[in-house]
Design a protein around this motif. Sequence first.
Motif, PDB file in Angstrom:
ATOM      1  N   MET A   1       0.803  -1.225  -0.092  1.00  0.00           N
ATOM      2  CA  MET A   1       0.007   0.174   0.082  1.00  0.00           C
ATOM      3  C   MET A   1       1.034   1.177   0.032  1.00  0.00           C
ATOM      4  O   MET A   1       0.515   2.166  -0.555  1.00  0.00           O
ATOM      5  N   ASP A   2       1.955   1.325   0.703  1.00  0.00           N
ATOM      6  CA  ASP A   2       2.793   2.391   0.864  1.00  0.00           C
ATOM      7  C   ASP A   2       3.481   2.418  -0.496  1.00  0.00           C
ATOM      8  O   ASP A   2       4.033   3.607  -0.773  1.00  0.00           O
ATOM      9  N   PHE A  39      -3.744  14.409   1.375  1.00  0.00           N
ATOM     10  CA  PHE A  39      -4.178  13.160   1.657  1.00  0.00           C
ATOM     11  C   PHE A  39      -2.965  12.065   1.587  1.00  0.00           C
ATOM     12  O   PHE A  39      -3.047  11.010   2.673  1.00  0.00           O
ATOM     13  N   CYS A  40      -2.326  11.969   0.643  1.00  0.00           N
ATOM     14  CA  CYS A  40      -0.907  11.337   0.665  1.00  0.00           C
ATOM     15  C   CYS A  40      -0.182  11.437   2.185  1.00  0.00           C
ATOM     16  O   CYS A  40       0.360  10.370   2.772  1.00  0.00           O
ATOM     17  N   ALA A  46       0.377   8.722   9.388  1.00  0.00           N
ATOM     18  CA  ALA A  46      -0.223   7.795  10.236  1.00  0.00           C
ATOM     19  C   ALA A  46       0.427   6.768  10.590  1.00  0.00           C
ATOM     20  O   ALA A  46       0.263   5.853  11.570  1.00  0.00           O
ATOM     21  N   LYS A  47       1.265   5.982   9.578  1.00  0.00           N
ATOM     22  CA  LYS A  47       2.250   5.196   9.963  1.00  0.00           C
ATOM     23  C   LYS A  47       3.236   5.258  10.626  1.00  0.00           C
ATOM     24  O   LYS A  47       3.762   4.418  11.175  1.00  0.00           O
ATOM     25  N   ILE A  48       3.739   6.613  10.880  1.00  0.00           N
ATOM     26  CA  ILE A  48       4.756   7.013  12.047  1.00  0.00           C
ATOM     27  C   ILE A  48       4.470   6.888  13.452  1.00  0.00           C
ATOM     28  O   ILE A  48       3.414   7.405  13.818  1.00  0.00           O
ATOM     29  N   PRO A  49       5.159   6.038  14.220  1.00  0.00           N
ATOM     30  CA  PRO A  49       4.608   5.842  15.558  1.00  0.00           C
ATOM     31  C   PRO A  49       5.103   7.097  16.171  1.00  0.00           C
ATOM     32  O   PRO A  49       6.167   7.736  16.090  1.00  0.00           O
ATOM     33  N   SER A  50       4.345   7.320  17.506  1.00  0.00           N
ATOM     34  CA  SER A  50       4.751   8.536  18.089  1.00  0.00           C
ATOM     35  C   SER A  50       5.948   8.349  19.341  1.00  0.00           C
ATOM     36  O   SER A  50       5.854   7.011  19.535  1.00  0.00           O
TER      37      SER A  50
END
Length: 58
Positions: A1-2, A39-40, A46-50
Amino acid sequence: MDKWLIPLLLVAAGVALYEQSKAEPNYYLMAFAGLVFVFCMAKLSAKIPSKKEHDETE
Protein backbone atom coordinates in the motif's frame (compact mmCIF):
# COMPACT_ATOMS: atom_id res chain seq x y z
CA MET A 1 0.00 0.00 0.00
CA ASP A 2 2.87 2.38 0.77
CA LYS A 3 4.48 1.71 -2.57
CA TRP A 4 1.92 3.82 -4.45
CA LEU A 5 1.64 6.64 -1.90
CA ILE A 6 5.14 8.07 -2.29
CA PRO A 7 5.12 8.20 -6.13
CA LEU A 8 1.60 9.64 -6.07
CA LEU A 9 2.73 12.27 -3.58
CA LEU A 10 5.67 13.25 -5.78
CA VAL A 11 3.53 13.38 -8.93
CA ALA A 12 0.93 15.56 -7.20
CA ALA A 13 3.62 17.95 -5.98
CA GLY A 14 5.18 18.06 -9.43
CA VAL A 15 1.87 18.77 -11.16
CA ALA A 16 1.04 21.55 -8.70
CA LEU A 17 4.44 23.18 -9.11
CA TYR A 18 4.34 22.86 -12.89
CA GLU A 19 0.88 24.39 -13.10
CA GLN A 20 1.95 27.22 -10.81
CA SER A 21 4.84 28.10 -13.12
CA LYS A 22 2.58 28.54 -16.17
CA ALA A 23 1.44 31.95 -17.37
CA GLU A 24 -2.22 30.89 -16.97
CA PRO A 25 -2.42 28.04 -14.46
CA ASN A 26 -5.44 25.78 -14.13
CA TYR A 27 -6.53 26.45 -10.55
CA TYR A 28 -8.80 23.42 -10.39
CA LEU A 29 -5.92 21.12 -11.31
CA MET A 30 -3.68 22.83 -8.75
CA ALA A 31 -6.33 22.44 -6.05
CA PHE A 32 -6.85 18.77 -6.89
CA ALA A 33 -3.09 18.14 -6.82
CA GLY A 34 -2.91 19.89 -3.45
CA LEU A 35 -5.69 17.74 -2.03
CA VAL A 36 -4.00 14.56 -3.29
CA PHE A 37 -0.73 15.75 -1.73
CA VAL A 38 -2.37 16.39 1.65
CA PHE A 39 -4.21 13.03 1.53
CA CYS A 40 -0.98 11.15 0.81
CA MET A 41 0.91 13.00 3.54
CA ALA A 42 -1.82 12.19 6.06
CA LYS A 43 -1.75 8.51 5.12
CA LEU A 44 2.04 8.35 5.37
CA SER A 45 2.27 10.27 8.64
CA ALA A 46 -0.34 8.02 10.25
CA LYS A 47 2.08 5.11 9.94
CA ILE A 48 4.84 6.85 11.92
CA PRO A 49 4.68 5.86 15.59
CA SER A 50 4.70 8.63 18.15
CA LYS A 51 7.37 8.95 20.83
CA LYS A 52 4.73 8.83 23.56
CA GLU A 53 3.55 5.37 22.53
CA HIS A 54 7.14 4.15 22.50
CA ASP A 55 7.80 5.49 26.01
CA GLU A 56 4.65 3.92 27.45
CA THR A 57 5.51 0.44 26.20
CA GLU A 58 8.87 0.36 28.01
